[in-house]
Structure formats: structure tokens, C-alpha cells
Design an enzyme around this catalytic site. Sequence first.
Site, mmCIF file in Angstrom:
data_model
loop_
_atom_site.group_PDB
_atom_site.id
_atom_site.type_symbol
_atom_site.label_atom_id
_atom_site.label_comp_id
_atom_site.label_asym_id
_atom_site.label_seq_id
_atom_site.Cartn_x
_atom_site.Cartn_y
_atom_site.Cartn_z
ATOM 1 N N LYS A 1 56.437 62.644 49.366
ATOM 2 C CA LYS A 1 56.130 63.913 49.870
ATOM 3 C C LYS A 1 57.159 64.160 51.015
ATOM 4 O O LYS A 1 56.933 65.556 51.594
ATOM 5 C CB LYS A 1 54.756 64.203 50.132
ATOM 6 C CG LYS A 1 53.905 64.026 48.924
ATOM 7 C CD LYS A 1 52.297 64.215 49.171
ATOM 8 C CE LYS A 1 51.499 64.121 48.308
ATOM 9 N NZ LYS A 1 50.152 64.193 48.233
ATOM 10 N N TYR A 2 57.852 63.299 51.718
ATOM 11 C CA TYR A 2 58.646 63.540 52.897
ATOM 12 C C TYR A 2 59.778 64.518 52.549
ATOM 13 O O TYR A 2 60.382 64.861 53.484
ATOM 14 C CB TYR A 2 59.024 61.924 53.415
ATOM 15 C CG TYR A 2 57.994 61.587 54.264
ATOM 16 C CD1 TYR A 2 58.234 61.386 55.808
ATOM 17 C CD2 TYR A 2 56.893 61.022 53.932
ATOM 18 C CE1 TYR A 2 57.165 60.950 56.458
ATOM 19 C CE2 TYR A 2 55.924 60.406 54.659
ATOM 20 C CZ TYR A 2 56.137 60.216 56.051
ATOM 21 O OH TYR A 2 55.040 59.912 56.756
ATOM 22 N N ASP B 1 61.028 63.408 59.337
ATOM 23 C CA ASP B 1 59.680 64.554 59.725
ATOM 24 C C ASP B 1 59.857 64.626 60.964
ATOM 25 O O ASP B 1 58.955 64.539 61.822
ATOM 26 C CB ASP B 1 58.394 63.615 59.497
ATOM 27 C CG ASP B 1 58.189 62.242 60.175
ATOM 28 O OD1 ASP B 1 59.074 61.551 60.427
ATOM 29 O OD2 ASP B 1 57.016 61.755 60.301
ATOM 30 N N GLU C 1 59.896 48.396 63.726
ATOM 31 C CA GLU C 1 59.684 48.742 65.023
ATOM 32 C C GLU C 1 59.615 47.651 66.020
ATOM 33 O O GLU C 1 59.989 47.472 67.154
ATOM 34 C CB GLU C 1 58.875 49.796 65.418
ATOM 35 C CG GLU C 1 58.782 50.382 66.698
ATOM 36 C CD GLU C 1 58.074 51.740 66.976
ATOM 37 O OE1 GLU C 1 58.530 52.794 66.701
ATOM 38 O OE2 GLU C 1 56.686 51.711 67.374
ATOM 39 N N ALA D 1 63.991 60.143 52.706
ATOM 40 C CA ALA D 1 62.954 61.268 52.368
ATOM 41 C C ALA D 1 62.271 60.854 51.161
ATOM 42 O O ALA D 1 63.035 60.964 50.046
ATOM 43 C CB ALA D 1 63.352 62.590 52.303
ATOM 44 N N THR E 1 53.029 48.007 72.801
ATOM 45 C CA THR E 1 52.443 47.369 71.398
ATOM 46 C C THR E 1 53.480 46.413 70.878
ATOM 47 O O THR E 1 53.554 46.426 69.965
ATOM 48 C CB THR E 1 51.890 48.457 70.553
ATOM 49 O OG1 THR E 1 53.181 49.269 70.298
ATOM 50 C CG2 THR E 1 50.680 49.010 71.117
ATOM 51 N N HIS F 1 60.341 55.054 73.751
ATOM 52 C CA HIS F 1 59.172 55.711 72.737
ATOM 53 C C HIS F 1 58.537 56.819 73.567
ATOM 54 O O HIS F 1 57.995 56.466 74.687
ATOM 55 C CB HIS F 1 58.256 54.555 72.317
ATOM 56 C CG HIS F 1 57.413 55.001 71.310
ATOM 57 N ND1 HIS F 1 56.388 55.939 71.318
ATOM 58 C CD2 HIS F 1 57.245 54.350 69.942
ATOM 59 C CE1 HIS F 1 55.726 56.053 70.113
ATOM 60 N NE2 HIS F 1 56.409 55.202 69.442
ATOM 61 N N ASP G 1 64.131 59.775 61.949
ATOM 62 C CA ASP G 1 63.358 59.840 61.026
ATOM 63 C C ASP G 1 63.446 61.156 60.462
ATOM 64 O O ASP G 1 63.702 62.254 61.111
ATOM 65 C CB ASP G 1 61.606 59.579 61.599
ATOM 66 C CG ASP G 1 61.329 58.454 61.660
ATOM 67 O OD1 ASP G 1 62.047 57.551 61.105
ATOM 68 O OD2 ASP G 1 60.191 58.159 62.145
#
Length: 316
Positions: A87-88, A175, A265, A84, A207, A195, A173
Amino acid sequence: MRLRQSVHFFLLGMFVGLSLSGLIYWGFNSIWYGNHLTGHLGRTDVASVSPWLAPIVWEGTFDATLIDSLCKQQNITIATTLFALGKYTRFLKDFLESAEEHYFVGFRVHYYLFTDQPEEVPNVKLGQERYLTVKKVPSLNRWQDISMGRMEILEKLIENELANEADYIFCLDVDTKFYGRWGVETLGRLVGVIHPWFFNVPRFIFTYEHRRKSQAYIPAGEGDYYYTAAAFGGSLKDVYKLTKTCREQMNIDAANSIEAIWHEESHLNKYFFYNKPSKLLSPEYLWRDISMSAGQVKIIRFSHVAKNNAEVRPNL
């Protein structure tokens, strides 16, 4: 000569017979186990096993009561890392509060939080045998560097601190928010999460990094699944090997002035392509948005939260 041939045929017959008996016994026990212990568990609308026979965990494919009781006997500890920065930190409260409600409930969990603002960490009440360690790290100007830097930090954490402190580790993560059970059904030697954008699309849509110059390169037309870097885990030994390999390959890319299309990733997907996960988690375990739905996803356990990337990321 005839005697030798007879012996060979006899031994071959015994081998075939025992092999068939073993298959029948295995099949019978698998059916018995499913029918009598797990209440006819199974899904016909989704693949619940990978081509290399690793389980794919969906709602309806496990008995939570049974596996909880089995794992309780092992006295396990799950390390969980969060990052974090900037702003996370605003996402920490929801993450921790929802994790305490849904994440490995009843098991020992040690959160390791890496942040550049320790003073912004909220005071969230943790349950019994639930711990939070805050580690200060430098601020970074690019979100890509924050994202890719996790691999080296995880590598060092496992190498220097976790050997006698945990049995498994997950990197998640921040968020995000939990909405349902995330339990011991997710534990395994090496665990990848499919994913949510790519679980029901053909492979040519994935991707992957297709530039040969990058260490994350996967040839066109190859690949199994597309995995998210927002959630992955496994045993300390296997996650250490994963993070070390990804860090080394990202360093080679940096020396060659190339950055993989989706940063760490892309390297994670390259690693999983050549080092198959022993367990896969369905998109129930990392959904894209709680307000969106899909037919095969019967329950959303863990999801990214809605946010304005341009507002929270430092270089957008």
C-alpha cells in the site's frame, strides 16, 4: 651540547610561532569568509558542528546561491532510492511531485524505485535531466523485512549499476513529502540525518540496541546522536560500505535468532557511532509531522506524512 640545545629551542620556537600564525590566519579567513561571502551566516540557538567537527546543517548556516553556483561546475548526479511495496505505492505521487519542486532543483537526479507493483507507479512529469527507473522486487509479508531488506538492495545497486552513473546517493522513505529546499548543502562523504524525535533529548533516551547479543549493540551511556534510517546518504563508496556492513551484521543477527530493536535503524546507528558521518542534517531534513513544530526548527523541508500504520503495513 649548548649548540644542540640552542638549535632545539630555535626549532621549537619556530614551530610554535608558525602554528599560532596558522591558527590566526585560519580564524581570520573563516571570519572573512563568513562576513563577506555568506552575510554573517550562523546560528547561536543550535549546535552547528559536531564534537568531531562535522557540520550540522540548519537553516541559516549556508548560502544557497553560493554553494549552488560552486556545485553546478562539478556536473554531479544524485541517485535517490525509494521503496514502495504494498500500500506504500499511494505515497509515490506526492513524493515525486514535491521532490520535483524542492529536491536538488537544477541538478541531475536519477530516482530508483523498488516496488512489487510497477503498474501502480503514477505518471509524474519530471524536469530536465531528471530520471525515474522502476525495478520490480518481490512482495514481503513483514514490514520489518521490507525495511531491513533495503540495505542489501542498495548494496547491490551501487555495486552493479551506479559506479559510472552517479556521484552521490540518498536513500529516502517514500511515505514523505518535501516542503522546502533540499539541495547541495546536504552533499558529503557520509551523511546522517538527526532523528526528529531525539534531537533535543538527553542521550539516555536514545533507543539504541543495548542487548550484547545483537551486532547493533551500543553500550549504555555511549553514543553521539540518534539517526533516522528514513534518510541517509553520501558518496557511492561510503554508502556502499555502510550498506554492506549493516547487511552483514543483520545476517549475523538472523543466524543468532535476534532482531535489533529498531531493525536496520539500529544497525545504522551502530555504524555511525563507529564511522562518524562527515555531515549531519538537522531535523529540518526529516520531520515527524508537518503539523507539529519546534522552536529550533525554522523551516520544515522534508517530513513524514500522516498515516495509519496498522492500515498500510502488512503485518500490523
